[in-house]
Structures are given as structure tokens and as C-alpha cells.
Write an enzyme that holds these catalytic residues in place. Structure first.
Site, PDB file in Angstrom:
ATOM      1  N   HIS A   1     -70.785   9.945  34.294  1.00 41.10           N
ATOM      2  CA  HIS A   1     -72.043   9.283  34.001  1.00 41.10           C
ATOM      3  C   HIS A   1     -72.345   8.174  34.998  1.00 41.10           C
ATOM      4  CE1 HIS A   1     -71.523  10.937  29.757  1.00 41.10           C
ATOM      5  NE2 HIS A   1     -72.541  11.530  30.284  1.00 41.10           N
TER       6      HIS A   1
ATOM      7  N   ARG B   1     -79.593  26.986  27.782  1.00 44.57           N
ATOM      8  CA  ARG B   1     -78.428  27.856  27.676  1.00 44.57           C
ATOM      9  C   ARG B   1     -77.735  27.570  26.351  1.00 44.57           C
ATOM     10  NH1 ARG B   1     -73.509  27.213  31.819  1.00 44.57           N
ATOM     11  NH2 ARG B   1     -73.161  25.379  30.515  1.00 44.57           N
TER      12      ARG B   1
ATOM     13  N   GLU C   1     -72.425  36.494  35.069  1.00 46.97           N
ATOM     14  CA  GLU C   1     -71.313  35.742  35.661  1.00 46.97           C
ATOM     15  C   GLU C   1     -69.982  36.484  35.546  1.00 46.97           C
ATOM     16  OE1 GLU C   1     -71.232  32.011  33.511  1.00 46.97           O
ATOM     17  OE2 GLU C   1     -72.014  33.010  31.730  1.00 46.97           O
TER      18      GLU C   1
ATOM     19  N   ASP D   1     -68.860  30.845  38.254  1.00 47.09           N
ATOM     20  CA  ASP D   1     -67.954  31.701  37.483  1.00 47.09           C
ATOM     21  C   ASP D   1     -67.838  33.091  38.082  1.00 47.09           C
ATOM     22  OD1 ASP D   1     -66.991  29.949  35.630  1.00 47.09           O
ATOM     23  OD2 ASP D   1     -68.429  30.449  34.062  1.00 47.09           O
TER      24      ASP D   1
ATOM     25  N   ARG E   1     -60.663  27.817  41.150  1.00 47.05           N
ATOM     26  CA  ARG E   1     -61.038  26.928  42.247  1.00 47.05           C
ATOM     27  C   ARG E   1     -60.338  25.580  42.158  1.00 47.05           C
ATOM     28  NH1 ARG E   1     -67.131  24.817  43.582  1.00 47.05           N
ATOM     29  NH2 ARG E   1     -66.677  23.787  45.534  1.00 47.05           N
TER      30      ARG E   1
END
Length: 591
Positions: free
Chosen positions: A192, A335, A434, A458, A468
Site C-alpha cells: 500500500h 473478476r 490462464e 499464470d 517465477r
């Protein structure tokens, strides 16, 4: 030569040169004491009181947030919720009773257990939320050892602000006009602190190794928030070079921002939408100021994290409708919940999953926990009446899952109809592509939905079989691997044959070396980090579509990563030598 150069993570682009000023340093002195069995109740009470006191401190900080930062006050609310989170306070209390240890020690153990659970989560945006838990726990530890919400040191002049960590409450209480840049020892790419720094257009580098050991107050430092470096005590040559780089970057930023509201259209007239990936309503002003065409991916997970119970339908509706209203008439794509396992929700029981990344996550989780899924779908549908909204199902692996999800959606629509609740009956429904299985049956899936969103982060990991974040295999993360390029093209072609649009999400979409390849495939939209929008639109407006198609043909004929990377780097560098100074790329390894 500089006395030292420290490596961190650039989270808000820019360059600053000034004197270091530490507003706080690590003050960790956890007690490791065994307590008498009869003292457990009083020790639990001490912990609960400390958490309550911190919550009150945060409430006061939230109420005193300056007007220009009011949009970010909701972040403080999330830290207030952590003070009541059973995964933290109740778990620590149980450790006090079971193991007869002091509150400080028990709290420390509870935090580490949460951190271990978060470390297994695939999505970095969720994984890094553990930093919020650590920040709140640090405040509670301070209360336990008698440090009562003392104010942070504030500067009298313009400085480079340094800290062990900056919580939202800390950052919003500082005089931002005196701060040239941030540098912190803690934090990640999605912290943040980074969100706040970007909204204020202040350069910031977080997660800096050895920051507190290497820098003292008053040291002359350079914050290179393009490459993620802190240059300590630079020499005259380094000062001259960075002064020039700072001047170049600021002029470049002014130039691209002047043009950011222009359409994302190539020199020969091909136009795409450039949208944003966000997780907080507070990021909307940055999307609009940067010329974003909407939100192509709104991550809805944040509202479900660090809570005693999952949010109610009304809480979700309030959040979603506010977002839709702020963006209207631009589109927002919601999503649905993409959590890693039941442990992400306080009200659910934990699952012991040996590999959460391949387990009960995303749409699988929602289909198993339909009460949570239906609650969210109702909120999204209701919010669609307040703007232009779309719905996106993540991690679809086949037709059966998709049809199950659509069946539940239709049932929820019928419930709203029966209740007379307004919503957009024509709200588009899409899926994240994905998984390799979704790629291979993309033409069949395209007949069932209104649009595709390709989740490249993804897709690359699942297709190449690598994590990764694992330093031993991260070199294999190759966005222009022949298999990845051909997979994306296959999906785009399948979608267009069925008459639906394709948006590309993930870091590939904001990589200037990858963008022309995507354009050559004739994608319809990209969705990227808000801060990347002006620069990517600037490059896109100087691109020629026919050149992109030619480059794509050459790439598709190559069979190795090294050949493709070399070909693309040479082509793009010759075309955009100046702009690439201010961009990072994932194309830094060969096969």
C-alpha cells in the site's frame, strides 16, 4: 564511486536526490518467556487490550487523514480489521493457553504461521498482503512492551523519507509536501505504500536490503525508482548522471501525460483499449488521470482478506457500485473471487493442500462454496445497474466448470428478478484463459462467453511448469517462449473466429518488447498497472500495425527463446531507443 548501492523494488517510478531522514527504524524486542499456567487469562487479556488500543489508534489516524488523501482512508480500515482477525488474535491467544507463553511470543508465532500460509499463494497481490498483517502486529507488539503510539518523526525540510516500514496510517500522517521520495526496508511490489506513492507521484523503492544498516540520517542518497536502487553517498560523476536522468524522466513524464487522454491508436489507425488492473477503489483517480479506458481487471479478493468473517452482500454491493459509478461510462470488469484455499477466509475451515497453486482455488473454490459465490454474484449484478460492468470467471479449465458457473449466475439473476432488484441483464460474461487446457479448447469456450481475458502471468507459469518466485528456476520464466507466443495467438484467433473480443492481462501487456507482438495478433485490449498506462499509450501511438504483423510473422517462425528475444530487442530498440530508458522488461534471460 558511491559508498554503497542497495537493491530494492521500484514501486513508483522516478528519481530523487536528497538527504536521508529516518522516520522510524526496526524496534523488535520480542520477549520469549514462559508464564505460569494460572496467568494465561491475564496474558490473553493483555493481548486483547493491546489489539484494541491499536485499533483505536488507527481509528484516530483514519479520522485525521488530510482531505487530499481521503480516498485512501479505506486502507486503514483494513488494518483495523486485522486487529480483530481470529487468525491473528484468537490464534495467538490459543498459543498462550496451550503453550504457556507470553503474549509477545504467541503473537510472533501467530504472525509467522500466517506468513507461511500466505507464502504458498500463487497470486502475488494476495501473497504480499501478509505485509499488512506484519505491520499491524508490529504496532500491537509496541503496545505490549509499552510503546504507546508515539508520533513518527517529521522533517523540517525536503527530504528522502526512509523507514523500516510505512503503514498507511503512518504515511498519511506525514507532510507529503516535504517528501521527495520513499525508501523502506519492508514491502513488496503491491504494498500500500507503493499505491499511495504512485497516487502522489512520489518515487518509491521498497524491500531495500540492508537499508537501516547502511544509511544514517543526513546521508546524501539517490533514490533510483526506475531500477530499484538506493545510491548512498554518490560521487560527483554519479550525481551528474542521475541529475541528468532525473531531468530526462520528468520531461518524459510531462510529455506522455499531455497525450495520455488521446486514443490508443497506432500510426495506421488500429485502436485498442488500454485498461487498468486494480484491487482498490482508491486507485480509480490514477486510472482516470493516466488516460485509462476503464478497469479490465478488478481483483475482488481484498475485501475477503484479514477479516473475522467474509463480507456481506451489502458490503460488497457498496464497494462494487461505488467503483462502477466512479468509472461510468467506462467499463469495469469484476473478476470473481480468486483465493488459493479455504484458509483465506476466516469463516471457513482450513484445508491441508500439498500444492495450493494446483488445488482448490478461484472458480473451484467458488463452486465448492456457493454461498460465498452467490453472495458475490448478487453484489456484482446489482452494481451493474450503476455503470458499465462485466463479469469474469478465473481459472476455467473446461466447459463443465464454465457451465456450472453460468448456471449459478442464471439462478442468481432469477432471484433478483423475483425480488425486483435492478441490474443489467445484458452484462457481458467472460473467462480468464490462464490454463493450457483452456487454450486448447478455446474455440469451444468462446461459444459460451462474451469475451476472453488472457492471464499471461499464470499462463506462462502453468505452461512452462515453473514458479517465477523460485530463484532456482525463475530464469525459465520467458514471456516470448515459442509455446507462449503460439498459445496466445491460438486463443486470439479462436476468439475472433467466434466473434468475441480478447483482452491481455499481466506483465506481458505492459512490456514494451512484448506489446508489438500482441498488437500483431490484433488483440482488442490490454489491462495493465495504472502507472504504466501513459507510457504504454505513448509507445502504442508511435507504432505501425503492419510492422507489428511482420515482426509477429518472424517470431512465429523462430523456434528458440534466444532467437526471439534477440530479434525483438533489436527491432524495438531501433524503433524506440529513448522511451526504453524508462521501462523495465522481462526479456533479460536467454534459453
Amino acid at each position: 564511486m558511491a559508498r554503497e548501492i542497495l537493491q530494492g523494488i521500484a514501486v513508483s517510478a522516478g528519481v530523487s536526490i536528497g538527504k536521508a531522514f529516518f522516520t522510524n527504524r526496526r524496534r523488535r524486542s520480542v520477549s520469549f518467556e514462559i508464564i505460569p499456567p494460572g496467568a494465561a487469562d491475564s496474558e490473553v487479556a493483555r493481548l486483547e487490550q493491546a489489539a484494541a488500543d491499536v485499533r483505536d489508534d488507527l481509528a484516530r489516524a483514519r479520522d485525521n487523514v488530510p482531505a487530499e488523501l481521503r480516498d485512501h482512508a479505506a486502507i486503514i480500515n483494513s488494518h483495523m480489521m486485522i486487529c480483530q482477525d481470529p487468525k491473528l488474535i484468537r490464534a495467538a491467544s490459543q498459543r498462550i493457553r496451550d503453550h504457556h507463553i507470553c503474549a509477545e511470543w504467541a503473537l510472533d508465532q501467530a504472525v509467522e504461521a500466517i506468513a507461511a500460509a500466505f507464502s504458498a499463494i500463487e497470486d502475488p497481490y494476495i501473497r504480499e498482503r501478509v505485509q499488512d498483517v506484519r505491520a499491524v502486529a508490529e504496532r500491537i507488539q509496541g503496545r505490549l512492551v509499552g510503546r504507546h503510539s508515539e508520533p513518527l518523526r517529521t522533517p523540517d525540510e525536503r527530504i528522502v523519507l526512509m523507514a523500516h516500514d510505512l503503514t498507511p496510517a503512518d504515511a498519511m500522517g506525514l507532510p507529503t509536501v516535504k517528501i521527495m521520495s520513499f525508501a523502506t526496508a519492508e514491502g513488496g511490489k503491491t504494498s500500500h505504500t507503493g499505491i499511495l506513492a504512485r497516487s502522489l507521484q512520489i518515487p518509491a523503492v521498497v524491500g531495500v536490503s540492508a537499508l537501516e544498516e547502511s544509511v544514517t540520517d543526513g546521508d546524501l542518497v539517490i533514490v533510483d525508482a526506475l531500477r530499484g536502487l538506493i545510491v548512498v553517498d554518490p560521487d560527483e560523476g554519479e550525481l551528474a548522471d542521475y541529475t541528468d536522468l532525473k531531468y530526462q524522466f520528468e520531461n518524459y513524464q510531462k510529455s506522455i501525460r499531455r497525450q495520455s487522454t488521446l486514443p490508443a491508436e497506432t500510426l495506421d489507425g488500429y485502436r485498442i483499449d488500454v485498461q487498468a488492473n486494480i484491487e482498490l477503489v482508491e486507485e480509480v483517480p490514477q486510472v482516470l488521470d493516466g488516460g485509462g479506458d476503464g478497469v479490465g481487471l478488478y481483483r475482488t479478493e481484498y475485501a475477503f482478506l484479514n477479516r473475522r468473517t467474509s463480507p456481506t452482500e451489502e458490503e460488497l454491493y457498496e464497494e462494487y457500485s461505488q467503483l462502477a459509478s466512479l468509472l461510468s461510462p467506462r467499463r469495469v470488469v469484476f473478476r470473481t473471487l480468486d483465493v488459493g484455499a479455504d484458509k483465506m477466509l476466516s469463516e471457513q475451515s482450513q484445508l491441508e493442500e500439498p500444492n495450493p497453486a494446483l488445488g482448490l482455488r478461484a472458480i473451484r473454490f467458488c463452486l465448492r462454496h456457493q454461498d460465498v459465490f452467490r453472495r458475490q454474484l448478487r453484489a456484482i449484478l446489482r452494481a451493474s445497474a450503476h455503470g458499465t460492468a462485466s463479469l469474469l470467471f478465473p481459472m476455467i479449465s473446461g466447459l463443465h466448470e464454465l457451465r456450472q458457473a453460468k448456471h449459478i449466475l442464471n439462478e442468481v439473476r432469477a432471484e433478483l428478478d423475483a425480488a425486483g432488484q435492478p441490474y443489467d441483464p445484458d452484462m457481458p460474461v467472460g473467462i480468464m484463459v490462464e490454463l493450457p487446457s483452456a487454450v486448447l479448447i478455446s474455440e469451444a469456450l468462446a461459444q459460451e462467453v462474451d469475451f476472453f481475458s488472457i492471464g499471461t502471468n499464470d499462463l506462462i507459469q502453468y505452461s512452462l511448469g515453473i514458479d517465477r518466485g523460485n530463484k532456482h528456476v525463475s530464469y525459465l520464466y520467458q514471456p516470448l517462449h515459442p509455446a507462449i507466443v503460439r498459445s496466445i495467438k491460438y486463443v486470439v484467433d479462436s476468439a475472433h473466429r467466434m466473434g468475441i473480443s480478447v483482452c491481455v492481462c499481466g506483465e506481458v501487456a505492459s512490456d514494451p518488447y512484448c506489446l508489438p507482438i500482441l498488437l500483431g495478433m490484433q488483440i482488442d485490449a490490454i489491462s495493465i498497472a495504472p502507472q504504466a498506462i501513459p507510457g504504454i499509450k505513448h509507445i502504442l501511438r508511435r507504432t505501425n500495425m503492419e510492422e507489428c504483423k511482420e515482426l509477429l510473422r518472424d517470431v512465429l517462425s523462430a523456434s528458440t527463446v534466444s532467437t526471439i528475444n534477440r530479434m525483438v530487442k533489436e527491432t524495438i530498440y531501433n524503433r524506440f531507443p529513448e522511451e526504453l530508458t524508462f521501462f523495465s522488461s522481462m526479456l533479460d534471460q536467454d534459453d
